[in-house]
Design an enzyme around this catalytic site. Structure first.
Site, PDB file in Angstrom:
ATOM      1  N   LYS A  32      27.976  55.482  27.366  1.00 31.00           N
ATOM      2  CA  LYS A  32      28.466  54.822  28.563  1.00 31.00           C
ATOM      3  C   LYS A  32      29.973  54.629  28.491  1.00 31.00           C
ATOM      4  CE  LYS A  32      24.415  51.753  28.523  1.00 31.00           C
ATOM      5  NZ  LYS A  32      24.042  50.323  28.377  1.00 31.00           N
ATOM      6  N   GLU A  90      35.821  61.568  26.656  1.00 32.22           N
ATOM      7  CA  GLU A  90      35.220  60.628  25.704  1.00 32.22           C
ATOM      8  C   GLU A  90      36.109  59.396  25.583  1.00 32.22           C
ATOM      9  OE1 GLU A  90      32.884  59.350  24.274  1.00 32.22           O
ATOM     10  OE2 GLU A  90      32.451  60.106  22.268  1.00 32.22           O
ATOM     11  N   ILE A 130      36.455  57.263  22.748  1.00 33.07           N
ATOM     12  CA  ILE A 130      37.178  57.032  21.493  1.00 33.07           C
ATOM     13  C   ILE A 130      36.721  57.999  20.398  1.00 33.07           C
ATOM     14  CG2 ILE A 130      35.599  55.139  20.860  1.00 33.07           C
ATOM     15  CD1 ILE A 130      38.063  53.751  19.561  1.00 33.07           C
ATOM     16  N   ASP A 143      36.491  58.457  16.491  1.00 29.26           N
ATOM     17  CA  ASP A 143      36.469  57.614  15.298  1.00 29.26           C
ATOM     18  C   ASP A 143      36.320  58.531  14.080  1.00 29.26           C
ATOM     19  OD1 ASP A 143      36.334  55.098  13.978  1.00 29.26           O
ATOM     20  OD2 ASP A 143      34.155  55.103  14.048  1.00 29.26           O
ATOM     21  N   GLY A 172      34.837  61.365  14.231  1.00 27.34           N
ATOM     22  CA  GLY A 172      34.935  62.713  14.774  1.00 27.34           C
ATOM     23  C   GLY A 172      33.585  63.409  14.885  1.00 27.34           C
ATOM     24  N   LYS A 203      41.299  56.830  16.394  1.00 30.17           N
ATOM     25  CA  LYS A 203      41.617  56.079  15.171  1.00 30.17           C
ATOM     26  C   LYS A 203      41.752  57.091  14.041  1.00 30.17           C
ATOM     27  CE  LYS A 203      38.187  52.570  16.257  1.00 30.17           C
ATOM     28  NZ  LYS A 203      37.165  51.681  15.681  1.00 30.17           N
TER      29      LYS A 203
HETATM   30  P1  5GP Z   1      32.605  59.073  16.012  1.00 34.00           P
HETATM   31  O1  5GP Z   1      31.431  59.985  16.124  1.00 34.00           O
HETATM   32  O2  5GP Z   1      33.926  59.736  16.296  1.00 34.00           O
HETATM   33  O3  5GP Z   1      32.610  58.315  14.716  1.00 34.00           O
HETATM   34  O4  5GP Z   1      32.355  57.918  17.000  1.00 34.00           O
HETATM   35  C1  5GP Z   1      32.659  57.949  18.289  1.00 34.00           C
HETATM   36  C2  5GP Z   1      31.838  56.873  18.975  1.00 34.00           C
HETATM   37  O5  5GP Z   1      31.763  55.665  18.218  1.00 34.00           O
HETATM   38  C3  5GP Z   1      32.503  56.513  20.259  1.00 34.00           C
HETATM   39  O6  5GP Z   1      32.071  57.336  21.291  1.00 34.00           O
HETATM   40  C4  5GP Z   1      32.078  55.073  20.426  1.00 34.00           C
HETATM   41  O7  5GP Z   1      30.835  55.042  21.060  1.00 34.00           O
HETATM   42  C5  5GP Z   1      31.929  54.547  19.040  1.00 34.00           C
HETATM   43  N1  5GP Z   1      33.121  53.774  18.588  1.00 34.00           N
HETATM   44  C6  5GP Z   1      33.934  54.071  17.563  1.00 34.00           C
HETATM   45  N2  5GP Z   1      34.898  53.156  17.421  1.00 34.00           N
HETATM   46  C7  5GP Z   1      34.703  52.253  18.405  1.00 34.00           C
HETATM   47  C8  5GP Z   1      35.385  51.044  18.771  1.00 34.00           C
HETATM   48  O8  5GP Z   1      36.394  50.601  18.212  1.00 34.00           O
HETATM   49  N3  5GP Z   1      34.870  50.371  19.840  1.00 34.00           N
HETATM   50  C9  5GP Z   1      33.775  50.817  20.519  1.00 34.00           C
HETATM   51  N4  5GP Z   1      33.350  50.076  21.543  1.00 34.00           N
HETATM   52  N5  5GP Z   1      33.117  51.946  20.196  1.00 34.00           N
HETATM   53  C10 5GP Z   1      33.576  52.651  19.141  1.00 34.00           C
HETATM   54 MG    MG Z   2      30.999  56.885  22.914  1.00 35.24          MG
END
Ligand code: 5GP
Ligand code: MG
Length: 187
Positions: free
Chosen positions: A50, A106, A108, A110, A112, A138
């Site tokens: 979302k 997308e 964020i 994080d 990846g 990040k």
């Molecule tokens: P990744 O797969 O890159 O680790 O994570 C991405 C997903 O983690 C994002 O789409 C989001 O849903 C969640 N996420 C990562 N960091 C944050 C944050 O600081 N706040 C929020 N609300 N969601 C985050």
């Molecule tokens: Mg997300």
């Protein structure tokens, strides 16, 4: 500027409304330039639910090129037997992808894992092109490198909420992006 009280669990506002709006204007201009001349049915923005819904709404309304809007939803596996960072698609696009120009939107980046999964899934469907647009990144948290074509902001390793982003489905509709107090998410 919207006058909404700042919740107690918010540490500080990282990006206020005006800052977000200005950056989105820049991103929308770049995207509009890069996709100039495209036909409406060929350009699909794919928002990841979302978290991206507000970003996508604001970005899309700034684009000067015709485009379609679609969404997908993901779920991360929590089962201990699964590999770390495994995600699965729980809702797919309605639009068919082959031959279309796809821009994944997308909230964020994080570790990846999510975006690299999405790139694998969508590139396997034979799009005419595949690019990514991410509001926040990040870099310190990255586990897998993922190419991002349009990036809003780099932020430090803190949990952020607002502007679509949540913590346990709260704070999503705050108009700004704020860091949560560590005490609110670390036990
Ligand atoms: P990744 O797969 O890159 O680790 O994570 C991405 C997903 O983690 C994002 O789409 C989001 O849903 C969640 N996420 C990562 N960091 C944050 C944050 O600081 N706040 C929020 N609300 N969601 C985050
Ligand atoms: Mg997300």
């Amino acid at each position: 500027m919207t006058d909404i009280p700042i919740p107690d669990s918010v540490e500080h506002v990282l990006l206020d409304e005006a800052t977000i709006r200005a950056r989105i204007e820049v991103l929308a201009e770049k995207i509009s330039r890069d996709y100039a001349g495209i036909r409406n049915e060929d350009f699909i923005l794919v928002g990841v639910l979302k978290g991206s819904f507000i970003f996508l709404a604001d970005l899309a309304r700034r684009l000067t090129v015709p485009h379609r809007v679609d969404f997908i939803a993901l779920s991360s596996y929590t089962d201990a037997t699964d590999v770390p960072g495994a995600v699965r698609l729980i809702m797919d696009t309605r639009a068919s992808i082959p031959g279309r120009h796809v821009l994944i939107v997308e909230d964020i980046l994080d570790t990846g894992y999510t975006l690299s999964y999405l790139q694998r899934v969508f590139s396997a469907r034979g799009p005419a092109s595949l690019r990514t647009c991410v509001l926040l990144s990040k870099p310190e948290r990255r586990k897998v490198e993922v190419p991002v074509d349009y990036l809003g902001f780099e932020i430090p390793d803190v949990w952020v909420v607002g502007y679509g982003l949540d913590f346990n489905d709260r704070f999503r509709t705050l108009p700004y992006i704020a860091a949560l107090k560590r005490s609110a998410y670390e036990k």
